[in-house]
Design a protein around this motif. Structure first.
Motif, PDB file in Angstrom:
ATOM      1  N   GLY A  19      28.202  10.496  23.225  1.00 38.70           N
ATOM      2  CA  GLY A  19      27.398  10.952  24.350  1.00 38.70           C
ATOM      3  C   GLY A  19      28.003  10.649  25.704  1.00 38.70           C
ATOM      4  O   GLY A  19      27.520  11.158  26.722  1.00 38.70           O
ATOM      5  N   HIS A  23      21.725   9.042  25.254  1.00 41.22           N
ATOM      6  CA  HIS A  23      23.158   9.352  25.312  1.00 41.22           C
ATOM      7  C   HIS A  23      23.997   8.564  24.300  1.00 41.22           C
ATOM      8  O   HIS A  23      25.221   8.602  24.368  1.00 41.22           O
ATOM      9  CB  HIS A  23      23.737   9.129  26.715  1.00 41.22           C
ATOM     10  N   GLU A  73      24.133  11.325  20.139  1.00 37.99           N
ATOM     11  CA  GLU A  73      24.436  12.746  20.031  1.00 37.99           C
ATOM     12  C   GLU A  73      25.299  13.061  18.812  1.00 37.99           C
ATOM     13  O   GLU A  73      26.084  12.233  18.350  1.00 37.99           O
ATOM     14  CB  GLU A  73      25.161  13.228  21.297  1.00 37.99           C
ATOM     15  N   THR A  78      27.435  16.261  18.493  1.00 41.65           N
ATOM     16  CA  THR A  78      27.865  17.531  19.090  1.00 41.65           C
ATOM     17  C   THR A  78      29.250  17.940  18.594  1.00 41.65           C
ATOM     18  O   THR A  78      30.051  18.495  19.350  1.00 41.65           O
ATOM     19  CB  THR A  78      27.863  17.429  20.629  1.00 41.65           C
TER      20      THR A  78
END
Length: 337
Positions: A96, A139, A142, A144
């Protein structure tokens, strides 16, 4: 001892995943003086998760470099080092926190080979703990990986076992192109596995079939591999459903051959990942199946994922992450279609 460890001669050690990461770093730093690590608190402190513990004492401040809290600077400096022959392994404390460095990664590291017409390459590994489940602040949780897998020029790797963590990290450091190496922190210390003391590689871009099955192919990776395996075993006992579990390990390049081969055998598929559903790699896997094995398909591809929301804090974290009960329901839906 795991079958993987038995296949390699020599001594083994019972390691957690984070210990295997450290072992891989230490092994390559001993073998190749061009390998160095850098990042926030990786030196004297040994890293926020102690993945670099002891490396500063062994290799010194020139090869274990504590950096400012500046992700763009960490990755940008590593790209410059790589362009001139070093093999840096920058650490981003949490996935994050990587977004300030995103431009450096996709605009420079991923493009250096093509931009220079082969004159330079960015031989580097960007390590980052990722994923949820540890009750971390905003944060810090994550998932991603799809953002990086979408970028040509990057390889994206995610181990799910200590054996794979060491072997994949060594292979990534030796690879001539930039690798984003994501470590599922939920399982950093969740279990141990026999890991060879010697240096070895687990090839990048190859999936691993963790459980053979005939009724449905379930594709997953990272920390979701363990609950998926648990769900598969429970379904076999409760419903007689024989699920094949494929740990993809590599997000880019995807092992399309293993995906298609498994699906042709079962005719049904589910994908389990903790990232949000929309734009996640589950959609890419479903497209591969449609393009390569449509005539074998018996049911829609089921996606068992996180939700299309920011990662929640504490109270809803367990609800957000796919767990065995939700995974079992998704598999049963696909099988019963």
């Amino acid at each position: 001892m795991s079958q993987q460890a038995q296949d390699i001669d020599g001594e083994t050690e019972n390691l957690t995943l984070v210990q295997a990461v450290r072992d891989g770093l230490q092994s390559e730093m001993r073998d190749d003086e061009d390998v160095l690590v850098m990042g926030e608190d990786v030196g004297k402190n040994g890293g926020v998760f102690r993945a670099t513990d002891g490396l500063y004492e062994e290799f010194g401040e020139d090869r274990v470099i504590d950096t400012p809290l500046a992700e763009a600077g960490i990755v940008g400096t590593a790209i410059g080092m790589a362009a001139y022959g070093l093999k840096p392994v920058p650490e981003i404390q949490f996935l994050g926190f990587i977004y300030p460095a995103f431009d450096q990664i996709v605009s420079h590291a991923a493009r250096l080979r093509t931009r220079s017409r082969g004159r330079f390459t960015a031989q580097m590994v960007i390590r980052a703990p990722y994923g949820g489940g540890i009750r971390a602040p905003e944060h810090h949780s994550e998932s991603t990986e799809a953002m990086f897998a979408h970028q040509p020029g990057l390889k994206v790797q995610i181990p799910s076992t200590p054996y794979d963590a060491k072997g994949m990290l060594i292979a990534a450091i030796r690879d001539p192109d930039p690798v984003v190496f994501l470590e599922p922190k939920l399982i950093y210390r969740a279990f141990r596995e026999e890991v060879p003391d010697d240096s070895y590689e687990v090839p990048l871009g190859e999936a691993a079939v963790r459980r053979e099955g005939s009724d449905i192919s379930v594709f997953t990776w990272g920390a979701m591999t363990r609950p998926t395996m648990e769900a598969a075993e429970e379904l076999a006992e409760e419903n007689g459903i024989d699920a094949e579990v494929v740990d993809l390990r590599s997000m880019s390049p995807l092992d399309k051959d293993t995906i298609v081969e498994s699906f042709k055998k079962t005719g049904r598929a589910a994908v389990v990942h903790e990232a949000p559903k929309s734009g996640g790699l589950g959609g890419e896997i479903a497209s591969i199946i449609q393009e390569e094995a449509l005539m074998y398909q018996e049911a829609p591809v089921e996606r068992i994922t996180g939700f299309d929301t920011p990662f929640p804090l504490y109270a809803l974290e367990d609800y957000y992450l796919p767990e065995p009960a939700r995974i079992k329901k998704g598999i049963r839906d696909a099988v019963s279609f």
